[in-house]
Design a protein around this motif. Structure first.
Motif, PDB file in Angstrom:
ATOM      1  N   PHE A 186      44.585  65.620  -0.774  1.00 61.42           N
ATOM      2  CA  PHE A 186      43.770  64.475  -1.194  1.00 61.42           C
ATOM      3  C   PHE A 186      44.072  64.083  -2.639  1.00 61.42           C
ATOM      4  CE2 PHE A 186      39.885  62.907  -3.257  1.00 61.42           C
ATOM      5  CZ  PHE A 186      39.655  61.777  -2.485  1.00 61.42           C
ATOM      6  N   LYS A 187      44.251  65.092  -3.522  1.00 61.19           N
ATOM      7  CA  LYS A 187      44.571  64.793  -4.917  1.00 61.19           C
ATOM      8  C   LYS A 187      45.923  64.122  -5.050  1.00 61.19           C
ATOM      9  CE  LYS A 187      41.781  68.447  -7.073  1.00 61.19           C
ATOM     10  NZ  LYS A 187      41.815  69.677  -7.882  1.00 61.19           N
ATOM     11  N   ASP A 188      46.919  64.595  -4.254  1.00 64.08           N
ATOM     12  CA  ASP A 188      48.249  63.975  -4.295  1.00 64.08           C
ATOM     13  C   ASP A 188      48.190  62.528  -3.828  1.00 64.08           C
ATOM     14  OD1 ASP A 188      49.319  66.282  -5.272  1.00 64.08           O
ATOM     15  OD2 ASP A 188      49.998  67.025  -3.317  1.00 64.08           O
ATOM     16  N   SER A 189      47.483  62.283  -2.744  1.00 69.25           N
ATOM     17  CA  SER A 189      47.386  60.909  -2.240  1.00 69.25           C
ATOM     18  C   SER A 189      46.628  60.018  -3.221  1.00 69.25           C
ATOM     19  CB  SER A 189      46.702  60.896  -0.865  1.00 69.25           C
ATOM     20  OG  SER A 189      45.382  61.420  -0.975  1.00 69.25           O
ATOM     21  N   GLU A 190      45.608  60.587  -3.872  1.00 69.47           N
ATOM     22  CA  GLU A 190      44.863  59.804  -4.868  1.00 69.47           C
ATOM     23  C   GLU A 190      45.745  59.465  -6.065  1.00 69.47           C
ATOM     24  OE1 GLU A 190      41.564  57.813  -6.375  1.00 69.47           O
ATOM     25  OE2 GLU A 190      41.864  58.724  -4.397  1.00 69.47           O
ATOM     26  N   ALA A 191      46.581  60.420  -6.494  1.00 68.46           N
ATOM     27  CA  ALA A 191      47.502  60.169  -7.605  1.00 68.46           C
ATOM     28  C   ALA A 191      48.544  59.118  -7.226  1.00 68.46           C
ATOM     29  CB  ALA A 191      48.189  61.469  -8.017  1.00 68.46           C
ATOM     30  N   ASP A 192      49.036  59.195  -5.992  1.00 69.92           N
ATOM     31  CA  ASP A 192      50.001  58.189  -5.531  1.00 69.92           C
ATOM     32  C   ASP A 192      49.388  56.801  -5.519  1.00 69.92           C
ATOM     33  OD1 ASP A 192      51.902  60.138  -5.249  1.00 69.92           O
ATOM     34  OD2 ASP A 192      51.560  60.428  -3.096  1.00 69.92           O
ATOM     35  N   PHE A 232      49.164  55.559  -9.043  1.00 64.86           N
ATOM     36  CA  PHE A 232      50.487  55.172  -9.545  1.00 64.86           C
ATOM     37  C   PHE A 232      50.918  53.835  -8.964  1.00 64.86           C
ATOM     38  CE2 PHE A 232      55.108  55.067  -8.913  1.00 64.86           C
ATOM     39  CZ  PHE A 232      55.526  55.192 -10.232  1.00 64.86           C
ATOM     40  N   ARG A 233      50.738  53.651  -7.660  1.00 63.27           N
ATOM     41  CA  ARG A 233      51.099  52.372  -7.037  1.00 63.27           C
ATOM     42  C   ARG A 233      50.243  51.236  -7.572  1.00 63.27           C
ATOM     43  NH1 ARG A 233      51.629  55.661  -2.301  1.00 63.27           N
ATOM     44  NH2 ARG A 233      49.483  55.118  -1.707  1.00 63.27           N
ATOM     45  N   GLY A 234      48.964  51.520  -7.850  1.00 62.35           N
ATOM     46  CA  GLY A 234      48.097  50.489  -8.405  1.00 62.35           C
ATOM     47  C   GLY A 234      48.539  50.058  -9.795  1.00 62.35           C
ATOM     48  N   LYS A 235      48.906  51.036 -10.651  1.00 65.34           N
ATOM     49  CA  LYS A 235      49.406  50.710 -11.983  1.00 65.34           C
ATOM     50  C   LYS A 235      50.721  49.954 -11.915  1.00 65.34           C
ATOM     51  CE  LYS A 235      47.208  54.551 -14.449  1.00 65.34           C
ATOM     52  NZ  LYS A 235      47.440  55.788 -15.242  1.00 65.34           N
ATOM     53  N   TRP A 236      51.614  50.404 -11.016  1.00 67.02           N
ATOM     54  CA  TRP A 236      52.912  49.738 -10.873  1.00 67.02           C
ATOM     55  C   TRP A 236      52.721  48.298 -10.418  1.00 67.02           C
ATOM     56  CZ3 TRP A 236      55.483  47.461  -6.750  1.00 67.02           C
ATOM     57  CH2 TRP A 236      56.837  47.198  -6.952  1.00 67.02           C
ATOM     58  N   PHE A 237      51.814  48.085  -9.442  1.00 63.29           N
ATOM     59  CA  PHE A 237      51.562  46.737  -8.950  1.00 63.29           C
ATOM     60  C   PHE A 237      50.936  45.871 -10.039  1.00 63.29           C
ATOM     61  CE2 PHE A 237      48.803  43.608  -6.865  1.00 63.29           C
ATOM     62  CZ  PHE A 237      49.740  42.940  -6.085  1.00 63.29           C
TER      63      PHE A 237
END
Length: 306
Positions: free
Chosen positions: A7-13, A16-21
């Motif tokens: 869950f922590k890995d998916s939350e971090a991903d 990251f995708r939100g910041k990149w977008f």
């Protein structure tokens, strides 16, 4: 791996995708805003050439929404669909001015790029000394010619061209324009040649090529992007030059900028005619710029391969 770690890995991903977008959204938003700012004058000029006088004064911008397009500006040049097949003195004058601008700008830009590239190559590869002046001083001397305002040179050139019978001639404008953009070409190309390693020429000379052979077969293809950039900049400057064209020409060698400025009369500015003339004047530059952009990319690829 536990469910908490997943869950922590998916939350971090997701973060990251939100910041990149978000970063991409900001970058493309700024680029779109800048593109709009740069292209809006061209859009305004193109639409104004199809406006009637009331539409120009009201500031209407969107065709078929704010105003009904008409051929008023192009009709004044004899270039509308209903006048293109008829005799038109204004159209003949426009074509003469357009031809003058095309010949003068292309010839002077090509001459400036050829001579400026040779001068820049010499300054970047050889050591010169003229009195107290060395390579850097000579380069600064060329660039310092741009410090003088054109109005200071008006009277000397007017007297000189009158003595040499160069007034109102294309050759006179070509010589003057070549001289005026030559420092810019030398400045651009000197940096371009200085960035090319001298080992390439040394290797070519070991293989049996001379200085000219190494320059033409090795250095010139690599420096092609800089030459194209210098040519485009020279073309824009010479195509749009007004002061000397208005001073040194009258009938035979007058260019398009002089004709555009003539749309201002005692009854005011004919905005639709000026817009049509201006759009017809910048259209060749747009076409040449888009066409030569491909050669810039090819030149960069060729330089990387070599």
């Amino acid at each position: 791996m536990t469910e908490t770690a997943i869950f922590k890995d998916s939350e971090a991903d997701r973060r990251f995708r939100g910041k990149w977008f978000a970063n991409r959204l900001v970058i493309y938003g700024v680029l779109l805003l800048w593109a709009f700012i740069c292209l809006f004058p061209i859009y305004w000029t193109a639409t104004t050439s199809f406006k009637m006088a009331p539409n120009v004064m009201k500031g209407n911008l969107i065709p078929w929404v704010d105003f009904q397009p008409a051929w008023l500006g192009w009709r004044s040049l004899g270039l509308s669909p209903d006048t293109i097949g008829a005799e038109s003195t204004v159209r003949d004058e426009f074509m003469k001015r357009f031809t003058n601008s095309l010949i003068v700008a292309l010839t002077s830009s090509a001459l400036a790029v050829m001579m400026g590239s040779l001068a820049a190559y010499g300054l970047s590869r050889f050591r010169y000394k003229f009195a107290w002046m060395k390579n850097d001083d000579i380069s600064f001397f060329f660039l310092s010619q741009l410090i003088l305002p054109p109005v200071v040179l008006a009277l000397p050139f007017l007297v000189l061209y009158k003595e040499l019978a160069l007034l109102d001639t294309r050759i006179g404008l070509i010589l003057l324009y070549t001289l005026s953009v030559l420092p810019i070409v030398i400045w651009i190309m000197k940096d371009q040649f200085s960035s090319i390693p001298t080992e390439l020429e040394e290797a070519a000379m070991v293989d049996g090529l001379g200085v000219w052979g190494a320059f033409l077969t090795i250095i010139l293809p690599i420096a092609l992007p800089g030459m194209v950039a210098a040519f485009i900049l020279s073309l824009v400057l010479t195509w749009n030059e007004y002061f000397f064209a208005a001073l040194l020409t009258s009938t035979h060698a007058a260019t398009l900028p002089v004709m555009v400025a003539s749309q201002t009369g005692s009854q005011g500015i004919s905005w639709w005619s000026m817009a049509a003339l201006s759009f017809a004047a910048i259209l060749p530059l747009i076409i040449i710029g888009v066409t030569l952009e491909r050669f810039i990319i090819k030149g960069m690829a060729a330089g990387a391969v070599k």
